[in-house]
Scaffold this motif. Structure first.
Motif, mmCIF file in Angstrom:
data_model
loop_
_atom_site.group_PDB
_atom_site.id
_atom_site.type_symbol
_atom_site.label_atom_id
_atom_site.label_comp_id
_atom_site.label_asym_id
_atom_site.label_seq_id
_atom_site.Cartn_x
_atom_site.Cartn_y
_atom_site.Cartn_z
ATOM 1 N N MET A 152 0.828 -1.207 0.000
ATOM 2 C CA MET A 152 0.000 0.000 0.000
ATOM 3 C C MET A 152 0.865 1.260 0.000
ATOM 4 O O MET A 152 1.805 1.382 0.784
ATOM 5 C CB MET A 152 -0.925 -0.009 1.219
ATOM 6 C CG MET A 152 -1.948 -1.137 1.170
ATOM 7 S SD MET A 152 -2.917 -1.322 2.687
ATOM 8 C CE MET A 152 -3.482 0.337 2.968
ATOM 9 N N ALA A 153 0.529 2.194 -0.872
ATOM 10 C CA ALA A 153 1.329 3.409 -1.053
ATOM 11 C C ALA A 153 1.436 4.234 0.226
ATOM 12 O O ALA A 153 2.467 4.862 0.474
ATOM 13 C CB ALA A 153 0.736 4.259 -2.176
ATOM 14 N N ASN A 154 0.384 4.229 1.052
ATOM 15 C CA ASN A 154 0.404 5.056 2.264
ATOM 16 C C ASN A 154 1.239 4.449 3.382
ATOM 17 O O ASN A 154 1.401 5.058 4.440
ATOM 18 C CB ASN A 154 -1.027 5.333 2.753
ATOM 19 C CG ASN A 154 -1.775 4.067 3.113
ATOM 20 O OD1 ASN A 154 -1.476 2.990 2.614
ATOM 21 N ND2 ASN A 154 -2.768 4.201 3.974
ATOM 22 N N CYS A 155 1.784 3.242 3.163
ATOM 23 C CA CYS A 155 2.628 2.589 4.177
ATOM 24 C C CYS A 155 4.036 2.313 3.661
ATOM 25 O O CYS A 155 4.785 1.562 4.296
ATOM 26 C CB CYS A 155 1.990 1.272 4.627
ATOM 27 S SG CYS A 155 0.401 1.475 5.435
ATOM 28 N N ARG A 156 4.422 2.925 2.555
ATOM 29 C CA ARG A 156 5.721 2.629 1.949
ATOM 30 C C ARG A 156 6.883 3.202 2.746
ATOM 31 O O ARG A 156 8.041 2.922 2.455
ATOM 32 C CB ARG A 156 5.773 3.154 0.505
ATOM 33 C CG ARG A 156 4.751 2.513 -0.414
ATOM 34 C CD ARG A 156 5.060 1.075 -0.729
ATOM 35 N NE ARG A 156 6.158 0.979 -1.661
ATOM 36 C CZ ARG A 156 6.819 -0.130 -1.949
ATOM 37 N NH1 ARG A 156 6.488 -1.258 -1.343
ATOM 38 N NH2 ARG A 156 7.798 -0.149 -2.814
ATOM 39 N N HIS A 157 6.593 4.006 3.758
ATOM 40 C CA HIS A 157 7.649 4.525 4.626
ATOM 41 C C HIS A 157 8.081 3.496 5.665
ATOM 42 O O HIS A 157 9.016 3.713 6.416
ATOM 43 C CB HIS A 157 7.189 5.813 5.321
ATOM 44 C CG HIS A 157 6.047 5.602 6.267
ATOM 45 N ND1 HIS A 157 4.768 5.257 5.840
ATOM 46 C CD2 HIS A 157 5.981 5.663 7.617
ATOM 47 C CE1 HIS A 157 3.972 5.132 6.889
ATOM 48 N NE2 HIS A 157 4.681 5.373 7.985
ATOM 49 N N LEU A 158 7.373 2.350 5.694
ATOM 50 C CA LEU A 158 7.638 1.298 6.672
ATOM 51 C C LEU A 158 8.282 0.081 6.015
ATOM 52 O O LEU A 158 8.086 -0.171 4.826
ATOM 53 C CB LEU A 158 6.330 0.837 7.322
ATOM 54 C CG LEU A 158 5.495 1.879 8.050
ATOM 55 C CD1 LEU A 158 4.160 1.277 8.465
ATOM 56 C CD2 LEU A 158 6.243 2.418 9.258
ATOM 57 N N ALA A 159 9.026 -0.672 6.810
ATOM 58 C CA ALA A 159 9.535 -1.978 6.389
ATOM 59 C C ALA A 159 9.519 -2.874 7.619
ATOM 60 O O ALA A 159 9.517 -2.386 8.763
ATOM 61 C CB ALA A 159 10.943 -1.882 5.824
ATOM 62 N N GLU A 160 9.505 -4.165 7.366
ATOM 63 C CA GLU A 160 9.470 -5.144 8.452
ATOM 64 C C GLU A 160 10.575 -6.166 8.255
ATOM 65 O O GLU A 160 10.792 -6.655 7.138
ATOM 66 C CB GLU A 160 8.124 -5.870 8.450
ATOM 67 C CG GLU A 160 8.035 -6.987 9.458
ATOM 68 C CD GLU A 160 6.811 -7.871 9.272
ATOM 69 O OE1 GLU A 160 6.544 -8.665 10.188
ATOM 70 O OE2 GLU A 160 6.149 -7.777 8.228
ATOM 71 N N VAL A 161 11.294 -6.467 9.329
ATOM 72 C CA VAL A 161 12.231 -7.588 9.302
ATOM 73 C C VAL A 161 11.387 -8.835 9.518
ATOM 74 O O VAL A 161 10.798 -9.019 10.585
ATOM 75 C CB VAL A 161 13.306 -7.486 10.407
ATOM 76 C CG1 VAL A 161 14.152 -8.755 10.442
ATOM 77 C CG2 VAL A 161 14.191 -6.272 10.179
ATOM 78 N N SER A 162 11.299 -9.692 8.503
ATOM 79 C CA SER A 162 10.471 -10.880 8.636
ATOM 80 C C SER A 162 11.286 -12.108 9.019
ATOM 81 O O SER A 162 10.738 -13.084 9.522
ATOM 82 C CB SER A 162 9.703 -11.159 7.339
ATOM 83 O OG SER A 162 10.583 -11.464 6.293
ATOM 84 N N LYS A 163 12.603 -12.047 8.819
ATOM 85 C CA LYS A 163 13.460 -13.180 9.188
ATOM 86 C C LYS A 163 14.890 -12.672 9.287
ATOM 87 O O LYS A 163 15.357 -11.942 8.420
ATOM 88 C CB LYS A 163 13.368 -14.272 8.117
ATOM 89 C CG LYS A 163 14.126 -15.522 8.461
ATOM 90 C CD LYS A 163 13.291 -16.389 9.390
ATOM 91 C CE LYS A 163 14.061 -17.598 9.852
ATOM 92 N NZ LYS A 163 14.327 -17.577 11.274
ATOM 93 N N ALA A 164 15.556 -13.050 10.350
ATOM 94 C CA ALA A 164 16.970 -12.696 10.497
ATOM 95 C C ALA A 164 17.676 -13.818 11.228
ATOM 96 O O ALA A 164 17.109 -14.424 12.149
ATOM 97 C CB ALA A 164 17.126 -11.383 11.263
ATOM 98 N N TYR A 165 18.896 -14.110 10.817
ATOM 99 C CA TYR A 165 19.662 -15.161 11.481
ATOM 100 C C TYR A 165 21.152 -14.878 11.337
ATOM 101 O O TYR A 165 21.622 -14.463 10.272
ATOM 102 C CB TYR A 165 19.351 -16.540 10.883
ATOM 103 C CG TYR A 165 20.081 -17.643 11.612
ATOM 104 C CD1 TYR A 165 19.687 -18.023 12.887
ATOM 105 C CD2 TYR A 165 21.178 -18.265 11.046
ATOM 106 C CE1 TYR A 165 20.376 -19.010 13.590
ATOM 107 C CE2 TYR A 165 21.864 -19.268 11.731
ATOM 108 C CZ TYR A 165 21.456 -19.628 13.002
ATOM 109 O OH TYR A 165 22.141 -20.598 13.695
ATOM 110 N N LEU A 166 21.862 -15.092 12.431
ATOM 111 C CA LEU A 166 23.314 -14.954 12.463
ATOM 112 C C LEU A 166 23.888 -16.243 13.030
ATOM 113 O O LEU A 166 23.527 -16.642 14.137
ATOM 114 C CB LEU A 166 23.703 -13.762 13.346
ATOM 115 C CG LEU A 166 25.160 -13.334 13.362
ATOM 116 C CD1 LEU A 166 25.575 -12.775 12.005
ATOM 117 C CD2 LEU A 166 25.373 -12.284 14.447
ATOM 118 N N ALA A 167 24.734 -16.903 12.269
ATOM 119 C CA ALA A 167 25.303 -18.182 12.702
ATOM 120 C C ALA A 167 26.136 -18.001 13.969
ATOM 121 O O ALA A 167 26.764 -16.953 14.170
ATOM 122 C CB ALA A 167 26.169 -18.766 11.593
ATOM 123 N N PRO A 168 26.158 -19.001 14.840
ATOM 124 C CA PRO A 168 26.904 -18.891 16.098
ATOM 125 C C PRO A 168 28.369 -18.487 15.916
ATOM 126 O O PRO A 168 28.909 -17.776 16.755
ATOM 127 C CB PRO A 168 26.791 -20.302 16.692
ATOM 128 C CG PRO A 168 25.495 -20.819 16.163
ATOM 129 C CD PRO A 168 25.391 -20.254 14.765
#
Length: 198
Positions: A89-105
């Motif tokens: 949606m154009a009215n929410c393009r100022h937002l982003a979401e981290v949907s998955k993140a991983y850092l190996a041990p």
């Protein structure tokens, strides 16, 4: 747009435009995050079909511009992944979401999480995103890490996830991109000063 890449020490951070060469690594990151209890109660072992579906979904998002995938690579291979999504949606393009993140041990405690956050903040600045969000299980490693990067809770869901007969609370967290950029640059600077102190 060409694939962005930045090398820090022996680590290289990049935003692939095509995931074909990275499908095995993406599946490995997904499996590792589940085994590391980043995701509780996922179910049965990840199959090749699950891994393919995960990579296919990311590839579709890359093609339509809704998804950005950051990978970190060192001499041993891919060790980090961060998936960000933007609303359609154009009215929410100022937002982003981290949907998955991983850092190996093997990369934890080395400053790699700060490099990851800095790469994310720089990318978001470049594409015009002003605020980033994430949701995490309360008291998880991810909860502590993102809070340390300046994310603040704006909502709590008591019935966020269910595993082993228990309900786990979830935190919905956010930070402005300028604050994330400033926080990570400050922490990286302090880390370098400490390393340079005899």
């Amino acid at each position: 747009m060409s694939e962005a890449s930045e090398t820090i020490g022996t680590r290289r951070w990049f935003w692939p435009e095509d995931l074909t060469a990275h499908r095995v690594s993406l599946r490995a990151m997904l499996i590792a995050s589940i085994e590391d209890e980043g995701i509780l109660g996922y179910g049965d072992e990840i199959t090749d079909a699950d891994g393919d579906a995960f990579a296919d979904e990311l590839a579709r998002g890359l093609r339509d511009g809704s998804t950005h995938v950051l990978l970190g690579e060192d001499d041993s291979g891919v060790f980090a992944m961060c998936v960000m999504r933007r609303p359609a949606m154009a009215n929410c393009r100022h937002l982003a979401e981290v949907s998955k993140a991983y850092l190996a041990p093997r990369a934890r405690g080395s400053g790699a999480v700060l490099e990851l956050a800095l790469a994310v903040a720089e990318r978001l600045t470049w594409i015009g995103v002003e605020r980033i969000q994430i949701d995490v299980r309360e008291h998880s490693h991810a909860h502590r890490v993102w809070r340390g990067l300046g994310f603040e809770t704006f909502g709590v869901l008591d019935d966020y996830s269910r595993y082993g007969g228990a309900r786990h609370r979830g935190h919905f967290m956010t930070v402005t991109v300028p604050d994330l950029l400033r926080n990570t640059r400050t922490r990286i600077g302090r880390r370098r000063q400490t390393a340079d102190t005899p």
